[in-house]
Design a protein around this motif. Sequence first.
Motif, PDB file in Angstrom:
ATOM      1  N   THR A  82       0.835  -1.202   0.000  1.00 29.17           N
ATOM      2  CA  THR A  82       0.000   0.000   0.000  1.00 29.17           C
ATOM      3  C   THR A  82       0.870   1.253   0.000  1.00 29.17           C
ATOM      4  OG1 THR A  82      -1.932  -1.026   1.023  1.00 29.17           O
ATOM      5  CG2 THR A  82      -1.678   1.337   1.351  1.00 29.17           C
ATOM      6  N   ALA A  88       2.212   1.637  -3.432  1.00 25.29           N
ATOM      7  CA  ALA A  88       1.161   2.127  -4.328  1.00 25.29           C
ATOM      8  C   ALA A  88       0.965   3.627  -4.157  1.00 25.29           C
ATOM      9  CB  ALA A  88      -0.147   1.391  -4.047  1.00 25.29           C
ATOM     10  N   ASN A 134      -4.453   0.584  -6.127  1.00 24.86           N
ATOM     11  CA  ASN A 134      -4.151  -0.337  -5.042  1.00 24.86           C
ATOM     12  C   ASN A 134      -5.123  -1.511  -5.029  1.00 24.86           C
ATOM     13  OD1 ASN A 134      -3.252  -1.611  -2.782  1.00 24.86           O
ATOM     14  ND2 ASN A 134      -3.674   0.053  -1.363  1.00 24.86           N
TER      15      ASN A 134
END
Length: 382
Positions: A21, A24, A31
């Motif tokens: 995450t 991303a 994501n």
Amino acid sequence: MVHLPSSKLPNVGTTIFTQMTQLANQHQAINLSQGFPDFLPDSGLLSSVDHFIKKGFNQYAPLGGMIPLKEAIATKIEKSHQTDYHPDSEITVTAGGTQAIFTAIATFIQKEDEVIIFEPAYDCYEPTVELFGGIVKRFEMKAPDYSIDWNVVKGLITEKTKMIILNNPNNPSGKVFKENDIQELIKIVKDTSILILSDEVYENITFDGREHLSICRYPELKERSLLIASFGKLFHVTGWKVGYCAAPKALTDEFRKVHQFNVFCVNTPVQLALAEYMKNEEHYIHLSQFFQEKRDFLRKGLSNTSFGILDCEGTYFQALTYDKISDKNDFEFATELTIRHKVASVPFSAFYKNRLNENVIRLCFAKKQETLEQALEFLAKV
């Protein structure tokens, strides 16, 4: 300078979900790594929470949970699985599924107890067992079908085996237990004192007409099992962190001894709102259809790419192979996919202790249509 004591979890770092995450976000990628929806829950549920907050239900809930919610849970289980749990003495509302899992392990696992898990496994099982001095024994389910050889599992059983942890439907593989799996499990635990911790947070997300075979449907398993479920997965509210543990009274009594010192109780107005919302079963009985449409859309879009599409029988995760695209290991490939192609995934090796690499990644399809469309556009160029 203060010298820190040795770590109780020396081999545990930041979870792969957090890592991907962050990557991303750093590279403005879509994501599809972490398992949470990017769409809003039902406005009626949100309004109900607001209603109970304004009505003054803002203080501590009872230890086991608010009675209306426990009654709603008992009704749902009875309708879904034709078995009864007493709302007051056999159902405990928890701060999400992970807290329920942690508390169950903390309650029953002591030093040198052995716990069997099935990999690829949700990442909280093993560290929690180790925190309490337990020993993890693993069965590796492997691509492409992630089947279980129950004869091998039987060979893992010793006089020290205290618990078997199940995850059905399985995250990340999407595998769903069949009747044969249940019957083999019954044979293995018969005439033993082995407990079962059954993580069923994706119970309402199975596809192609498959039925979820909950552990509680089988009396010989129910009597030794702690069933874990989650409202985050049921109503698209993962951030609310509300779940529950259903178990026979003797197990629940012990579970609550630890639960009271772990979190004691759970968000009061949210519990009442969930109870009110669950009065209409239409709010959850079509969840499989809702997510199957998203699964099918993603799979159809991927069919025109070089990715290999593995079976997805349940959950909201799709496993892909990339053998025809790259010879990199799955962590390297997932990193490259995020940075160069702007789609974040999770490498399957993160779900194995020995970092087994079979060139498989996981995508979450609990996303808005436009999110999936954009992701497919990017993946088509890989």
